[in-house]
Design a protein around this motif. Structure first.
Motif, PDB file in Angstrom:
ATOM      1  N   SER A   1       0.835  -1.204   0.000  1.00 50.98           N
ATOM      2  CA  SER A   1       0.000   0.000   0.000  1.00 50.98           C
ATOM      3  C   SER A   1       0.870   1.255   0.000  1.00 50.98           C
ATOM      4  O   SER A   1       1.947   1.291   0.603  1.00 50.98           O
ATOM      5  CB  SER A   1      -0.916   0.012   1.239  1.00 50.98           C
ATOM      6  OG  SER A   1      -1.744  -1.148   1.255  1.00 50.98           O
ATOM      7  N   PHE A   2       0.358   2.299  -0.689  1.00 56.06           N
ATOM      8  CA  PHE A   2       1.046   3.585  -0.776  1.00 56.06           C
ATOM      9  C   PHE A   2       0.089   4.683  -0.339  1.00 56.06           C
ATOM     10  O   PHE A   2      -1.132   4.595  -0.542  1.00 56.06           O
ATOM     11  CB  PHE A   2       1.502   3.857  -2.218  1.00 56.06           C
ATOM     12  CG  PHE A   2       2.624   2.970  -2.686  1.00 56.06           C
ATOM     13  CD1 PHE A   2       2.380   1.665  -3.088  1.00 56.06           C
ATOM     14  CD2 PHE A   2       3.917   3.450  -2.712  1.00 56.06           C
ATOM     15  CE1 PHE A   2       3.407   0.850  -3.513  1.00 56.06           C
ATOM     16  CE2 PHE A   2       4.956   2.646  -3.139  1.00 56.06           C
ATOM     17  CZ  PHE A   2       4.706   1.338  -3.541  1.00 56.06           C
ATOM     18  N   HIS A   3       0.649   5.744   0.274  1.00 51.80           N
ATOM     19  CA  HIS A   3      -0.158   6.928   0.578  1.00 51.80           C
ATOM     20  C   HIS A   3      -0.625   7.562  -0.732  1.00 51.80           C
ATOM     21  O   HIS A   3       0.096   7.538  -1.730  1.00 51.80           O
ATOM     22  CB  HIS A   3       0.656   7.956   1.378  1.00 51.80           C
ATOM     23  CG  HIS A   3       0.991   7.498   2.768  1.00 51.80           C
ATOM     24  ND1 HIS A   3       0.087   7.535   3.803  1.00 51.80           N
ATOM     25  CD2 HIS A   3       2.151   6.996   3.291  1.00 51.80           C
ATOM     26  CE1 HIS A   3       0.659   7.078   4.903  1.00 51.80           C
ATOM     27  NE2 HIS A   3       1.910   6.739   4.625  1.00 51.80           N
TER      28      HIS A   3
ATOM     29  N   ASP B   1       4.860   8.042  -4.034  1.00 51.53           N
ATOM     30  CA  ASP B   1       5.483   6.875  -4.641  1.00 51.53           C
ATOM     31  C   ASP B   1       6.378   6.137  -3.641  1.00 51.53           C
ATOM     32  O   ASP B   1       6.994   5.128  -4.011  1.00 51.53           O
ATOM     33  CB  ASP B   1       6.327   7.290  -5.857  1.00 51.53           C
ATOM     34  CG  ASP B   1       7.413   8.288  -5.484  1.00 51.53           C
ATOM     35  OD1 ASP B   1       7.133   9.505  -5.520  1.00 51.53           O
ATOM     36  OD2 ASP B   1       8.527   7.847  -5.145  1.00 51.53           O
ATOM     37  N   LEU B   2       6.451   6.612  -2.398  1.00 47.47           N
ATOM     38  CA  LEU B   2       7.299   5.974  -1.399  1.00 47.47           C
ATOM     39  C   LEU B   2       6.479   4.958  -0.599  1.00 47.47           C
ATOM     40  O   LEU B   2       5.398   5.252  -0.109  1.00 47.47           O
ATOM     41  CB  LEU B   2       7.892   7.020  -0.453  1.00 47.47           C
ATOM     42  CG  LEU B   2       8.812   8.066  -1.098  1.00 47.47           C
ATOM     43  CD1 LEU B   2       9.330   9.041  -0.048  1.00 47.47           C
ATOM     44  CD2 LEU B   2       9.977   7.379  -1.805  1.00 47.47           C
ATOM     45  N   MET B   3       7.028   3.783  -0.465  1.00 43.90           N
ATOM     46  CA  MET B   3       6.357   2.717   0.263  1.00 43.90           C
ATOM     47  C   MET B   3       7.105   2.471   1.575  1.00 43.90           C
ATOM     48  O   MET B   3       8.251   2.081   1.576  1.00 43.90           O
ATOM     49  CB  MET B   3       6.335   1.441  -0.582  1.00 43.90           C
ATOM     50  CG  MET B   3       5.366   0.380  -0.103  1.00 43.90           C
ATOM     51  SD  MET B   3       6.033  -0.665   1.196  1.00 43.90           S
ATOM     52  CE  MET B   3       7.352  -1.497   0.331  1.00 43.90           C
TER      53      MET B   3
ATOM     54  N   SER C   1       4.198   3.855 -12.309  1.00 43.71           N
ATOM     55  CA  SER C   1       5.463   3.250 -12.733  1.00 43.71           C
ATOM     56  C   SER C   1       6.519   3.377 -11.648  1.00 43.71           C
ATOM     57  O   SER C   1       7.300   2.433 -11.416  1.00 43.71           O
ATOM     58  CB  SER C   1       5.944   3.912 -14.025  1.00 43.71           C
ATOM     59  OG  SER C   1       5.009   3.749 -15.072  1.00 43.71           O
ATOM     60  N   MET C   2       6.556   4.512 -10.966  1.00 40.29           N
ATOM     61  CA  MET C   2       7.535   4.699  -9.892  1.00 40.29           C
ATOM     62  C   MET C   2       7.284   3.699  -8.767  1.00 40.29           C
ATOM     63  O   MET C   2       8.231   3.125  -8.211  1.00 40.29           O
ATOM     64  CB  MET C   2       7.463   6.129  -9.353  1.00 40.29           C
ATOM     65  CG  MET C   2       7.951   7.180 -10.345  1.00 40.29           C
ATOM     66  SD  MET C   2       7.786   8.865  -9.712  1.00 40.29           S
ATOM     67  CE  MET C   2       9.023   8.889  -8.443  1.00 40.29           C
ATOM     68  N   ARG C   3       6.016   3.485  -8.415  1.00 38.64           N
ATOM     69  CA  ARG C   3       5.703   2.521  -7.356  1.00 38.64           C
ATOM     70  C   ARG C   3       6.174   1.125  -7.743  1.00 38.64           C
ATOM     71  O   ARG C   3       6.787   0.413  -6.934  1.00 38.64           O
ATOM     72  CB  ARG C   3       4.204   2.526  -7.088  1.00 38.64           C
ATOM     73  CG  ARG C   3       3.703   3.815  -6.436  1.00 38.64           C
ATOM     74  CD  ARG C   3       2.177   3.839  -6.360  1.00 38.64           C
ATOM     75  NE  ARG C   3       1.677   4.982  -5.581  1.00 38.64           N
ATOM     76  CZ  ARG C   3       0.397   5.267  -5.385  1.00 38.64           C
ATOM     77  NH1 ARG C   3      -0.531   4.468  -5.933  1.00 38.64           N
ATOM     78  NH2 ARG C   3       0.037   6.310  -4.666  1.00 38.64           N
ATOM     79  N   GLY C   4       5.874   0.701  -8.974  1.00 39.33           N
ATOM     80  CA  GLY C   4       6.364  -0.596  -9.428  1.00 39.33           C
ATOM     81  C   GLY C   4       7.873  -0.653  -9.487  1.00 39.33           C
ATOM     82  O   GLY C   4       8.493  -1.672  -9.147  1.00 39.33           O
ATOM     83  N   GLY C   5       8.492   0.453  -9.915  1.00 37.04           N
ATOM     84  CA  GLY C   5       9.945   0.492  -9.992  1.00 37.04           C
ATOM     85  C   GLY C   5      10.608   0.398  -8.627  1.00 37.04           C
ATOM     86  O   GLY C   5      11.675  -0.220  -8.490  1.00 37.04           O
ATOM     87  N   ARG C   6       9.995   1.009  -7.596  1.00 31.26           N
ATOM     88  CA  ARG C   6      10.546   0.923  -6.238  1.00 31.26           C
ATOM     89  C   ARG C   6      10.599  -0.538  -5.778  1.00 31.26           C
ATOM     90  O   ARG C   6      11.602  -1.012  -5.246  1.00 31.26           O
ATOM     91  CB  ARG C   6       9.684   1.707  -5.246  1.00 31.26           C
ATOM     92  CG  ARG C   6       9.459   3.176  -5.562  1.00 31.26           C
ATOM     93  CD  ARG C   6      10.702   4.010  -5.517  1.00 31.26           C
ATOM     94  NE  ARG C   6      10.384   5.437  -5.513  1.00 31.26           N
ATOM     95  CZ  ARG C   6      11.202   6.370  -5.949  1.00 31.26           C
ATOM     96  NH1 ARG C   6      12.393   6.026  -6.404  1.00 31.26           N
ATOM     97  NH2 ARG C   6      10.859   7.638  -5.903  1.00 31.26           N
ATOM     98  N   LEU C   7       9.497  -1.246  -5.981  1.00 34.50           N
ATOM     99  CA  LEU C   7       9.442  -2.635  -5.518  1.00 34.50           C
ATOM    100  C   LEU C   7      10.377  -3.539  -6.318  1.00 34.50           C
ATOM    101  O   LEU C   7      11.033  -4.420  -5.758  1.00 34.50           O
ATOM    102  CB  LEU C   7       7.999  -3.152  -5.607  1.00 34.50           C
ATOM    103  CG  LEU C   7       7.079  -2.606  -4.511  1.00 34.50           C
ATOM    104  CD1 LEU C   7       5.618  -2.829  -4.856  1.00 34.50           C
ATOM    105  CD2 LEU C   7       7.412  -3.253  -3.170  1.00 34.50           C
TER     106      LEU C   7
ATOM    107  N   GLN D   1      -2.448   0.742  -4.473  1.00 34.95           N
ATOM    108  CA  GLN D   1      -1.745  -0.474  -4.068  1.00 34.95           C
ATOM    109  C   GLN D   1      -1.009  -1.070  -5.266  1.00 34.95           C
ATOM    110  O   GLN D   1      -1.324  -0.774  -6.421  1.00 34.95           O
ATOM    111  CB  GLN D   1      -2.714  -1.508  -3.487  1.00 34.95           C
ATOM    112  CG  GLN D   1      -3.312  -1.105  -2.152  1.00 34.95           C
ATOM    113  CD  GLN D   1      -4.244  -2.167  -1.597  1.00 34.95           C
ATOM    114  OE1 GLN D   1      -5.077  -2.708  -2.306  1.00 34.95           O
ATOM    115  NE2 GLN D   1      -4.104  -2.469  -0.314  1.00 34.95           N
ATOM    116  N   VAL D   2      -0.031  -1.908  -4.952  1.00 35.04           N
ATOM    117  CA  VAL D   2       0.742  -2.607  -5.982  1.00 35.04           C
ATOM    118  C   VAL D   2       0.795  -4.084  -5.604  1.00 35.04           C
ATOM    119  O   VAL D   2       1.136  -4.423  -4.465  1.00 35.04           O
ATOM    120  CB  VAL D   2       2.171  -2.038  -6.124  1.00 35.04           C
ATOM    121  CG1 VAL D   2       2.983  -2.870  -7.124  1.00 35.04           C
ATOM    122  CG2 VAL D   2       2.124  -0.581  -6.560  1.00 35.04           C
TER     123      VAL D   2
END
Length: 464
Positions: free
Chosen positions: A33-35, A39-41, A94-100, A128-129
Motif C-alpha cells: 500500500s502507498f499513501h 510513490d514511497l512505500m 510506474s515509480m511505485r512498481g519500480g521501487r518494488l 496499491q501494488v
C-alpha cells in the motif's frame, strides 16, 4: 531402424509425466500500500511490514527457480480508472512498481529480466501494488519496461512515458473462487503486439511452501539482504533507493526470452493409419498409383514446442511381419523423419493450424502376396521388391483437443519421393535345397510425386 525406435521409446519412458494446468498458473500474491499521491512505500503503512516479511522469507527459497526461468515476478500497479490517461498518474504508478522491483533486485540480486510490469485500470486495489510470484516462465510478450521520471516536471514526465511506446495495461477482469482458492484474471492490452499474440494472465492464488525449495539458504544470507534495505527518516523500511529515471529493458528484448512454450512442452503421438495395415502415403510415379496394405506398422512421434509459435517433430516407423495369412510372406518397412513447424494462430497453446516442411528416409522389403505384375516374364514367378526411400516436401495440419492432455491431429503431406537401390525379386523352387529361393530379377529406380496422410492420437504434457 530398430535401434532408432528403441531410443525414441526410451526417451518417452524417462520423461517426467504430469499435465501442466491448462488455464491458471499458480501464484503467490504480495500486496503493498502507498499513501495517496506518494510513490514511497514505508514498512509501517497498511500491512506492508507483514508483506515485506513474507517476501523476505519466500524469495531466498525460490531464487534458483526464478533464475532458471521456472518462476517469474508479475508487478501490477493499480490506478484510478477515471484518471489513468494522465501522464502524472502513469508516472506515479510506474515509480511505485519500480521501487518494488529495485528493492527485490538490490536485496536478492534478481535480474530485471525476470519481472513483468503492467498497470491496472479496473479500479480495484487503488493506491496499491501487487507483486505476484508466478509458477511459470516469463511469457515471451511480457513487458519488462518500467519508465518514469522523478522529479515530476511535466515535460520530463511526458518524455519518460513516451519511452514505453504504448503504456502496458493489464486490467483485472475477474475474481472468482474455486473451492478455497481465489482466482484472478488480468486482460493484457498492449498495442505493440497483435491481439492474437497476447494471452491473459490467469492466476490461481496459493501460498507456496518453502520446505521443498532450496534448503541451503542460510540465516547469514538473509541478514545480509536485510541490511541492504534503506531506512527512512522514521527508521522504517523504504524502497526509494532506485535511480530517478530508469528504462532498464525493452519490449524487443523480451521476445524469445521464454524458450519453453506453455502450457505444453512436449507431445507423444502415433499415426493410427499404419496400425490398420495401410501405408500412410501414395506414390504417383512410374510404377503406377495405388494404395498399399500389408501388416501393422508400429510408429511413434515426439514433438517439442518452443517460442510460442514453433515446434519440431521427430517420428519413426518400423514393421517386420508376415501378412495375408502366409507365414512366408514379408512386410518390412522402416522410416525416420523430421519436421519443423510454424503455428499460424498460436495463443501459446499450440492449437489450430500449422504448416511445416519435412524430410524422410527409410527402406522397404515386401515379398509374398504383394508381387509386382509389371514385368513381361511369367508373373507367377515374381515375389516382391525392396529398396530405399527418400522423401521431402511440405505439410499442413490441424490439432484439436478431445480430453485433458489428449488431442487428435490430422496432417496432409505432399512432396517428391525417390526410390533407390530398388530390386525386383522372383521365387523359384530349388530341388537341390528343397525350398523356394529368391533371385534378383532386375533393378529399378523411381522418382515421383507423393501424398501422405497422418491421423495422430496425441498426448501432450509439460514439466515445471
Amino acid at each position: 531402424m530398430k535401434r532408432t525406435l528403441y531410443i525414441l521409446i526410451g526417451w518417452l519412458c524417462i520423461l517426467p509425466f504430469g499435465v501442466v494446468g491448462q488455464n491458471y498458473n499458480q501464484a503467490e500474491s504480495f500486496v503493498f500500500s502507498f499513501h495517496e499521491g506518494s510513490d514511497l512505500m514505508t514498512e509501517g503503512y497498511g500491512d506492508n511490514d507483514n508483506e515485506l516479511q513474507r517476501l523476505d522469507d519466500k524469495i531466498p527459497a525460490f531464487k534458483n527457480s526464478i533464475i532458471r526461468d521456472q518462476f517469474h515476478f508479475l508487478i501490477i500497479s493499480h490506478v484510478d480508472p477515471s484518471d489513468y490517461a494522465n501522464p502524472q498518474v502513469t508516472n506515479e504508478a510506474s515509480m511505485r512498481g519500480g521501487r518494488l522491483r529495485a528493492y527485490i533486485n538490490l536485496s536478492f540480486d534478481i535480474p530485471y529480466e525476470h519481472f513483468a510490469f503492467y498497470i491496472d485500470r479496473s479500479g480495484n486495489f487503488r493506491d496499491q501494488v501487487h507483486v505476484y510470484l508466478v509458477r511459470s516462465p516469463l511469457p515471451w510478450f511480457a513487458n519488462l519496461d518500467i519508465s518514469y521520471n522523478d522529479p515530476r516536471y511535466p515535460d520530463a514526465v511526458d518524455e519518460a512515458i513516451k519511452r514505453y511506446g504504448v503504456v502496458p495495461y493489464a486490467d483485472l477482469h475477474s475474481r472468482t473462487k474455486e473451492g478455497d482458492t481465489e482466482r484472478q484474471t488480468y486482460t493484457i492490452t498492449d498495442a505493440l503486439f497483435d491481439k492474437s499474440e497476447l494471452e491473459d494472465y490467469r492466476l490461481s492464488l496459493v501460498e507456496f511452501s518453502t520446505t521443498q525449495q532450496h534448503q541451503s539458504a542460510t540465516t547469514s544470507q538473509t541478514t545480509a539482504q536485510q541490511e541492504q534495505t534503506a531506512k527512512g527518516k522514521n527508521g522504517k523500511k523504504t524502497t526509494s533507493s532506485t535511480p530517478k529515471t530508469t528504462t532498464k529493458s525493452t519490449k524487443s528484448a523480451s521476445v524469445g526470452s521464454n524458450p519453453q512454450a506453455q502450457p505444453y512442452n512436449l507431445a507423444v503421438k502415433t499415426n493410427l493409419i499404419p496400425w490398420f495395415t495401410v501405408a500412410p502415403s501414395i506414390n504417383f510415379g512410374d510404377d503406377g498409383t495405388q494404395l498399399y496394405t500389408g501388416a501393422i506398422m508400429p510408429n511413434i512421434e515426439l514433438e517439442y514446442y518452443f517460442m510460442n509459435r514453433y515446434s519440431v517433430a521427430l517420428s519413426a516407423m518400423y514393421g517386420d511381419f508376415s501378412y495375408g495369412g502366409n507365414s512366408s510372406s514379408k512386410w518390412a518397412v522402416s522410416g525416420i523423419s523430421i519436421e519443423p513447424r510454424y503455428w499460424l494462430f498460436s495463443n501459446n497453446d499450440f492449437r489450430s493450424l500449422y504448416v511445416g516442411a519435412f524430410g524422410q528416409y527409410g527402406d522397404f522389403d515386401i515379398r509374398g502376396d504383394k508381387v509386382d505384375l509389371t514385368l513381361e516374364d511369367d508373373p507367377t514367378l515374381l515375389y516382391g521388391r525392396t529398396g530405399k526411400v527418400m522423401t521431402a516436401g511440405a505439410s499442413v495440419g490441424y490439432i484439436y483437443p478431445i480430453w485433458k492432455g489428449f488431442y487428435v491431429e490430422g496432417s496432409l503431406q505432399a512432396g517428391f519421393r525417390s526410390i533407390s537401390n530398388g530390386i525386383f525379386y522372383r521365387r523359384d523352387w530349388s530341388e537341390e535345397f528343397n525350398q523356394y529361393l529368391n533371385y534378383q530379377e532386375r533393378t529399378f529406380k523411381s522418382t515421383g510425386f507423393m501424398v501422405g496422410l497422418k491421423l495422430n492420437l496425441v498426448y501432450r504434457f509439460g514439466f515445471q
